[in-house]
Design a protein around this motif. Structure first.
Motif, mmCIF file in Angstrom:
data_model
loop_
_atom_site.group_PDB
_atom_site.id
_atom_site.type_symbol
_atom_site.label_atom_id
_atom_site.label_comp_id
_atom_site.label_asym_id
_atom_site.label_seq_id
_atom_site.Cartn_x
_atom_site.Cartn_y
_atom_site.Cartn_z
ATOM 1 N N LEU A 1 0.934 -1.328 0.170
ATOM 2 C CA LEU A 1 0.442 0.277 0.026
ATOM 3 C C LEU A 1 1.493 1.477 0.343
ATOM 4 C CD1 LEU A 1 -2.719 0.974 0.005
ATOM 5 C CD2 LEU A 1 -2.615 1.213 2.252
ATOM 6 N N ILE A 2 0.599 2.083 -0.744
ATOM 7 C CA ILE A 2 1.550 3.350 -1.177
ATOM 8 C C ILE A 2 0.724 4.740 -1.004
ATOM 9 C CG2 ILE A 2 3.242 2.551 -2.732
ATOM 10 C CD1 ILE A 2 2.187 3.637 -4.905
ATOM 11 N N ASN A 3 1.351 5.759 -0.681
ATOM 12 C CA ASN A 3 0.946 6.918 -0.586
ATOM 13 C C ASN A 3 0.080 7.376 -2.034
ATOM 14 O OD1 ASN A 3 0.252 8.151 1.475
ATOM 15 N ND2 ASN A 3 2.884 8.334 2.021
ATOM 16 N N GLY A 4 -1.091 8.429 -1.493
ATOM 17 C CA GLY A 4 -1.440 8.790 -3.196
ATOM 18 C C GLY A 4 -2.460 9.837 -3.327
ATOM 19 N N LYS B 1 -10.894 11.449 -10.600
ATOM 20 C CA LYS B 1 -10.951 10.154 -11.924
ATOM 21 C C LYS B 1 -10.166 8.651 -10.895
ATOM 22 C CE LYS B 1 -9.311 11.809 -15.869
ATOM 23 N NZ LYS B 1 -9.329 12.637 -17.162
ATOM 24 N N SER B 2 -8.887 9.821 -11.117
ATOM 25 C CA SER B 2 -7.727 8.139 -11.611
ATOM 26 C C SER B 2 -6.937 8.254 -10.086
ATOM 27 C CB SER B 2 -6.872 8.428 -12.080
ATOM 28 O OG SER B 2 -6.447 9.261 -12.671
ATOM 29 N N ALA B 3 -6.486 7.357 -9.309
ATOM 30 C CA ALA B 3 -5.586 7.715 -7.944
ATOM 31 C C ALA B 3 -3.932 7.525 -9.157
ATOM 32 C CB ALA B 3 -5.306 5.992 -7.635
ATOM 33 N N GLN C 1 0.153 5.910 -13.788
ATOM 34 C CA GLN C 1 -0.203 6.696 -14.309
ATOM 35 C C GLN C 1 -1.633 6.196 -15.824
ATOM 36 O OE1 GLN C 1 -3.388 9.575 -13.885
ATOM 37 N NE2 GLN C 1 -2.287 8.264 -12.873
ATOM 38 N N TYR C 2 -0.448 5.681 -17.141
ATOM 39 C CA TYR C 2 -0.990 5.895 -18.211
ATOM 40 C C TYR C 2 -1.694 4.214 -18.617
ATOM 41 C CZ TYR C 2 0.727 10.158 -18.990
ATOM 42 O OH TYR C 2 0.116 11.655 -19.048
ATOM 43 N N ALA C 3 -1.344 3.453 -17.463
ATOM 44 C CA ALA C 3 -1.450 2.222 -18.015
ATOM 45 C C ALA C 3 -3.259 2.167 -17.021
ATOM 46 C CB ALA C 3 -1.012 1.034 -16.865
ATOM 47 N N LEU C 4 -3.038 2.996 -15.356
ATOM 48 C CA LEU C 4 -4.435 2.682 -14.869
ATOM 49 C C LEU C 4 -5.166 3.270 -15.789
ATOM 50 C CD1 LEU C 4 -5.462 2.181 -12.444
ATOM 51 C CD2 LEU C 4 -5.072 4.755 -11.967
ATOM 52 N N LEU C 5 -5.153 4.793 -17.095
ATOM 53 C CA LEU C 5 -6.157 5.040 -17.275
ATOM 54 C C LEU C 5 -6.442 4.751 -18.376
ATOM 55 C CD1 LEU C 5 -4.255 8.751 -17.436
ATOM 56 C CD2 LEU C 5 -6.717 8.084 -15.986
ATOM 57 N N ASP D 1 -11.972 -5.785 -12.455
ATOM 58 C CA ASP D 1 -12.532 -5.003 -11.638
ATOM 59 C C ASP D 1 -11.383 -3.788 -10.461
ATOM 60 O OD1 ASP D 1 -14.281 -3.801 -9.204
ATOM 61 O OD2 ASP D 1 -13.571 -5.006 -7.879
ATOM 62 N N TYR D 2 -9.956 -5.002 -11.124
ATOM 63 C CA TYR D 2 -8.559 -4.463 -10.643
ATOM 64 C C TYR D 2 -8.799 -2.668 -11.161
ATOM 65 C CZ TYR D 2 -4.055 -3.436 -9.296
ATOM 66 O OH TYR D 2 -3.285 -3.905 -8.829
ATOM 67 N N THR D 3 -9.390 -1.759 -11.623
ATOM 68 C CA THR D 3 -9.113 -0.362 -11.686
ATOM 69 C C THR D 3 -9.531 0.055 -10.965
ATOM 70 O OG1 THR D 3 -8.071 -0.248 -14.168
ATOM 71 C CG2 THR D 3 -8.906 1.383 -13.981
ATOM 72 N N PRO D 4 -10.863 -0.073 -10.797
ATOM 73 C CA PRO D 4 -11.764 0.575 -10.203
ATOM 74 C C PRO D 4 -11.877 0.211 -8.659
ATOM 75 C CG PRO D 4 -13.242 0.028 -11.829
ATOM 76 C CD PRO D 4 -11.853 -0.922 -11.779
ATOM 77 N N ALA D 5 -10.786 -0.629 -8.644
ATOM 78 C CA ALA D 5 -10.519 -1.095 -7.068
ATOM 79 C C ALA D 5 -9.371 0.349 -6.509
ATOM 80 C CB ALA D 5 -10.537 -2.126 -7.414
ATOM 81 N N VAL D 6 -8.203 0.129 -7.834
ATOM 82 C CA VAL D 6 -7.032 0.657 -6.929
ATOM 83 C C VAL D 6 -7.536 2.669 -6.857
ATOM 84 C CG1 VAL D 6 -5.765 1.609 -8.632
ATOM 85 C CG2 VAL D 6 -5.957 -0.305 -9.070
ATOM 86 N N ASN D 7 -9.073 3.140 -7.425
ATOM 87 C CA ASN D 7 -9.821 3.825 -7.612
ATOM 88 C C ASN D 7 -10.344 4.330 -6.291
ATOM 89 O OD1 ASN D 7 -8.217 5.515 -9.540
ATOM 90 N ND2 ASN D 7 -9.623 4.696 -11.702
#
Length: 839
Positions: free
Chosen positions: A701-704, A710-712, A734-738, A746-752
């Motif tokens: 778990l890291i800071n963000g 809209k995105s972490a 960042q761009y992988a997430l976007l 569900d991984y990207t929504p879970a990250v955000n």
């Protein structure tokens, strides 16, 4: 009389010798003085606690460390000669846990009063640059006070009291021996010279061959400097095309790409020049031509600009800001797979690639050619792109107004405009490479349009070279396509009166053929994007209201940088307009091009495919190209009208340009702003510890923060752990997430969702254990970097507190502190509590 004639004959050599000796004396005198660096000058607080030792960890920035000074205040002046003044001993060690002194020094408290420095000198440490050290004094300054600053005032260490790291930084400066510094610089130049020559050959030889082949039946190059620069651009465009189509065929050749390219290139060049047989007469002609002065000026400018860019990043160990994390992961995956990739494992659970890849391919090629790591390839390759972005303006400026226009355009863009220099802080290297190739693609197009009637065979060959440059620009940065279209429209508008002539229309046929070839080159990638599911469509047609609002408010969003942007535009327009009046229609193209770029965001009001990716900020930070070209054209026109045929005037101009560049050189390293740096030396040391002590399945778990709602977005060195340790973290690049598709829907929504939950709860409340336990992958550890999650300078309205609080974690029994060095903390998360938290 004969003696006088001989003296006159050797007058220039005598003057040169005197100047050289004078310069040597000045340099020698300069080297005799030590360099003082205010490593941590903040002295806003004073030590009042009782302690047995006080010290500081730090990283030496140069070779030849030979002194450390602490800022202190003695209670009384030590002037009583009847008793000796007390002295303090400083111990310099490799780390707080080391038991052996590397150096030891003593300083007397004599005459130390308020706001003075207590300096400790010792024998120089020759190889000190980028080495971590720890110093402490004992007994401490019991007869006075030591100053220190807040924890954020120094990045690469921490104050240490009684052997324990503290939330503070001692006030200190370091002293370096300039002879050792100069020797280390020279040694590095010699050591890395073969690697640099290999890297240059890898790109230039391939590009030179492509230039020769594309001009086999029709020459575009008028002047050799044009050819040199365009060849580099062709080389940069070649490898993305090669890796794209070999990937389409299922081939991943790795380092063999460059060896095959070099072998074929050398074979073609040897065959070509064996018949051409260039002679020294060509060199002799150049040495006696007026062109030598402009070429000499260009060489001096490029050398100084290159040196400045080296000095900017020579002490960086990781590239800056979040964009660089994404770039580095992509480069690393290309290195590992030997070509383009789809899976982002083991760094993050994504399985598609849709991001423009030109920069990343070339940085992988650079790493293959030189053996450097992916982060270092991004740092150094990014700086060479930074230099080439200015150099690539030369061909266009030269074609419009001559050699001096090209020299001045490069001079301005490489040293005096804020961009592209400032890109190093943001890591916007993909855009930077696109801006290297864009002017060359535009130059090729302009050369085609102004050619005489061509046979179709010649059109095809020339079209291949132009298509390669356009392809390279687009694959480096998708938005360059709009810049290029704006250029085509500008050329068409300027030459509009010629449209009635049938022959003029025929001149556009090679351009049309070039565009068709570009589509063929990129067809494999377009098909790939079209078949990819759940990824961002690069050409969406839906227009959101916010996009229209952003386009309308474009003029209000122009930011102030070093100079007011609006006034810059107005001054450039004024100079450009006067230039058109004086020099004629041919120099109107850059002015019209600038106008079109500024109004380009208004296309987002129209239901056109692809316009959604137009970005106002991208345009703002690329205007330097037109700014430098227009000023260069004006300066070149003025030189041609005044001193172009006067040898003394040209010599004076070369000297003036050289002096101006040298004066600017010391300012370049100051452009690097480490407030954009996510990593520090303590973070790199922690990464080494993680690799040696924690399992490969560990997930941190890291800071963000939540970027633009809209995105972490990661906000400290935790984002670098995947590259540094091969352990995954909760916030992907960042761009992988976007843009990319994850292995779990569900991984990207879970990250955000997780990041948003923790940010909203605030750092002063216990962590939401349920949110941690329900994350798709098991979170096992928490990482808090040296910067404590507060790298937010590029964020509008950044938060004042970090997402994770060390104090709260230390008080929570679910988290066990297992590592602490300086300000870096690593906690183990007790997942046993998740049995009651998972639904």
């Amino acid at each position: 009389m004969n003696i006088k004639i001989k003296l006159m004959r050797y007058k220039s050599w005598i003057i040169t010798l005197i100047i050289a000796l004078t310069a040597l004396l000045i340099i020698t005198q300069k080297l005799q003085n030590n360099q003082i660096e205010l490593t941590q000058p903040n002295a806003s607080q004073t030590l009042t606690r009782k302690f047995s030792t006080v010290g500081q960890t730090f990283v030496a920035s140069e070779a030849g460390l030979q002194g450390i000074a602490l800022k202190g205040h003695a209670a009384t002046r030590c002037e009583d000669k009847a008793s000796p003044c007390p002295s303090i001993i400083l111990h310099l060690r490799a780390s707080p846990t080391a038991t052996t002194d590397l150096r030891q020094a003593t300083a007397s408290l004599a005459y130390l009063t308020a706001n003075e420095w207590l300096r400790f000198s010792f024998e120089p440490l020759p190889a000190s640059r980028l080495t971590t050290y720890y110093f402490f004094i004992e007994p401490p300054a019991t007869t006075g006070t030591l100053y220190y600053g807040p924890a954020e005032s120094y990045l690469d260490g921490a104050m240490v009291l009684n052997g324990q790291p503290q939330e503070g930084q001692l006030t200190f400066y370091t002293v370096y021996n300039r002879f050792e510094m100069a020797r280390e610089l020279w040694q590095n130049f010699i050591i890395y010279l073969p690697a640099n020559l290999m890297a240059f050959s890898t790109f230039f030889l391939a590009g030179w061959v492509l230039l020769i082949l594309s001009q086999a039946q029709q020459t575009l190059i008028i002047y050799w400097v044009e050819g040199f620069i365009v060849a580099i651009g062709l080389g940069l465009s070649w490898y993305p095309l090669l890796l794209l189509w070999t990937d389409t065929l299922g081939l991943h050749l790795g380092q063999s790409y460059i060896w095959l390219t070099l072998i074929v290139s050398l074979a073609i060049l040897i065959k070509y020049y064996w018949t051409e047989k260039p002679t020294l007469a060509t060199l002799h002609t150049w040495l006696n031509s007026p062109e030598r002065w402009s070429d000499l000026a260009l060489l001096i400018v490029i050398t100084i600009a290159a040196l400045g860019r080296v000095l900017m990043v020579r002490n960086l160990e990781m590239p800056l800001w979040d964009d660089s994390v994404h770039h580095t992961v992509m480069v690393q995956r290309i290195l590992e797979t030997g070509g383009l990739f789809q899976s982002w494992q083991p760094y993050t659970p994504y399985e598609t690639l849709s991001f423009h890849f030109g920069f990343h391919v070339n940085m992988a090629v650079l790493a293959w050619a030189t053996g450097v790591s992916a982060p270092q390839a991004v740092i150094w390759g990014g700086q060479w792109m930074n230099l080439l972005a200015a150099l690539s303006l030369y061909p266009l400026a030269y074609r419009w107004q001559g050699r001096w226009a090209g020299v001045l355009a490069v001079f301005i863009a490489s040293l005096f405009t804020e961009f592209p220099l400032y890109y190093v802080n943001w890591g916007r290297y993909a855009q930077l490479m696109g801006q290297v190739l864009l002017p060359l693609a535009c130059w090729w197009t302009l050369a085609l349009v102004t050619q005489k009637k061509l046979a179709w065979q010649k059109q095809l060959l020339l079209g291949l070279g132009g298509a390669l440059l356009i392809f390279g620009a687009m694959m480096s940065y998708y938005r360059m396509a709009f810049h290029y279209i704006a250029f085509l429209v500008a050329v068409g508008l300027v030459y509009l009166p010629h449209f009635k002539k049938f022959d003029y229309w025929r001149n556009w046929l090679p351009v049309i053929l070039t565009l068709l070839l570009t589509l063929i080159f990129a067809s494999s990638w377009f098909i790939h994007l079209g078949t990819r599911q759940n990824a961002v469509d690069p050409t969406p047609s839906a227009i959101q209201p916010t996009q229209a609002i952003q386009a309308i408010l474009f003029w209000q969003q122009i930011q102030n940088y070093q100079i007011n942007a609006l006034m810059t535009y107005l001054s450039v327009f004024l100079v450009g307009t006067l230039l058109v009046i004086w020099a004629g229609r041919k120099v109107a193209i850059p002015l019209v091009w600038l106008w079109l770029l500024l109004i380009l965001p208004f296309l987002k009001l129209l239901p056109l495919p692809g316009v959604a990716i137009i970005q106002e900020f991208t345009l703002q930070i690329s205007i330097y190209m037109l700014q430098a070209i227009i000023w260069g054209l004006a300066g070149g026109w003025l030189i041609e009208k005044t001193i172009a045929n006067h040898k003394l005037g040209l010599i004076g101009l070369v000297i003036a340009i050289s002096l101006a560049a040298l004066v600017k050189l010391p300012d370049l390293p100051q452009i690097v702003d480490r407030e954009f740096d996510l990593s520090t030396r303590p973070d790199l040391q922690a990464a080494t510890w993680i690799k040696q002590n924690l399992p490969s399945q560990a997930l941190f778990l890291i800071n963000g923060l939540v970027y633009q709602g809209k995105s972490a977005l990661a906000t400290d060195a935790g984002s670098w752990l995947p590259i540094l340790t091969q352990r995954q973290v909760t916030i992907p690049p960042q761009y992988a997430l976007l843009e990319e598709r994850s292995s779990s829907p569900d991984y990207t929504p879970a990250v955000n969702r997780l990041t948003k939950t923790l940010v909203e709860h605030g750092p002063n409340t216990p962590l939401d254990k349920t949110a941690l336990c329900q994350f798709p992958q098991p979170i096992t550890h928490v990482y808090i970097g040296q910067k404590r999650g507060l790298v937010t300078k590029a964020i509008p309205n950044p938060p004042t507190t970090a997402m994770l609080s060390p104090e709260m974690l230390l008080q929570d029994s679910a988290f066990k502190l297992i590592y602490q060095q300086d300000r870096v903390l690593i906690f183990e998360f007790n997942r046993a509590i998740c049995h009651d938290k998972t639904p």
